[in-house]
Design a protein around this motif. Sequence first.
Motif: not given
Length: 382
Positions: A41-45, A58-61, A84-85, A154-159
């Motif tokens: 995972h990238r860009g974790e906060a 939400v965009h997940l890299d 991804f879940v 491209p990462g993942v977009d989470w609706d």
Amino acid sequence: MPVLRDILVRAAPPAALLAALAWSEAAWAGNVGLPRTPVLHRGEACLTRVDRSVDPVVHLDYTIPSIDICLTPDEPVDSRTHQFVAFCRDAPPESIPHWLSLADVQANIDSGYFDPAELKPGQVVEDSPYFADCWWPITGAAERRPITCEAARPGVDWDTSALAPGAYVVAGYTYEPVLNDWTPRRGVFRVHDGDLDAAPPAAAIFTTAVDVWYGDPVRLAACVDAMPGSTWRLEYAAMPDEPRLELDWQALVPVSPVESTEFDIELVLDDAHADVRLHVRLVVEDPEGRTTVAHMPTPGTVLMRKQTGVTGSDDDEPNDFDFCRDNPAADDLPNCGKTSEPESSGQTPDDPGDGCACNTEAPGGPALALLVLLRCGRRRRR
């Protein structure tokens, strides 16, 4: 899936997850002993607020540590893929069941890749009381991605539109039967519709591991997002021999008021905890009685050694290397066991060079083949 549910009902009391999934020597499979390729995972906060009145997506890299697309003969065609879940309930480290759905299990039974006699209670997320009505695919089974940089970039977009307001955690799923694996994303997502107080609280521990000398303080980075008047407490449980969802949690830091969103927790462990690996979790309760629980992320252990020393290590060293971004050959796909002809490459059949000519039918049986596969796996990751 009545057949699978019948199997689960008739099964003996659950054994340890990993032991129950082990294959007998007669059913040895070429990929069982190989390490699974995780989602990185990238860009974790620690905390991410998702205000759906502004944008529910939400965009997940993410990235990968290496390309992994070469299947052994015993794997289904969609093996070695990432999914991804989202979960509304956090789990202790490494304790999420290896199978996501009963449909996955049934497909592998129907195809002859999995023996239904090996299935035990607690091995499927969909059938687990712990996760009942508490998990949602961000990407579906039909959208599983090959483990390549082209798929990861491209990462993942989470609706989040269909979710109830509250706290959610995300995990990457490496689908490679029969030992599928999980890589939880650090941090928590608090989903709301513009009114934070209407949503249950959210919390996370951002530190992944602590290893200190005797008497040195343990420091944990944490975050809490909750309405005024909320409280937090820290609990611990001895690390079990094998991962379990339910542990015997005991008080470690007593109830304290939530005074800031992000904060550090510092404590010194008692002598009784020396040389004992502990799991730690953060429990938050708001004035309306709503609670949330955040476990220390994988590997999720706190250890105070019996020995004294000059320095201690309270977290992993940062590593910003990104295989897909920093490796010029990241998009060069492997030839999956096919070697170049000696005439054109200058190599002999016994010297495959940078390729991986792993032959699982080599003399010496599965054990020797596994060693060869592991050796090739290490060479691919150089």
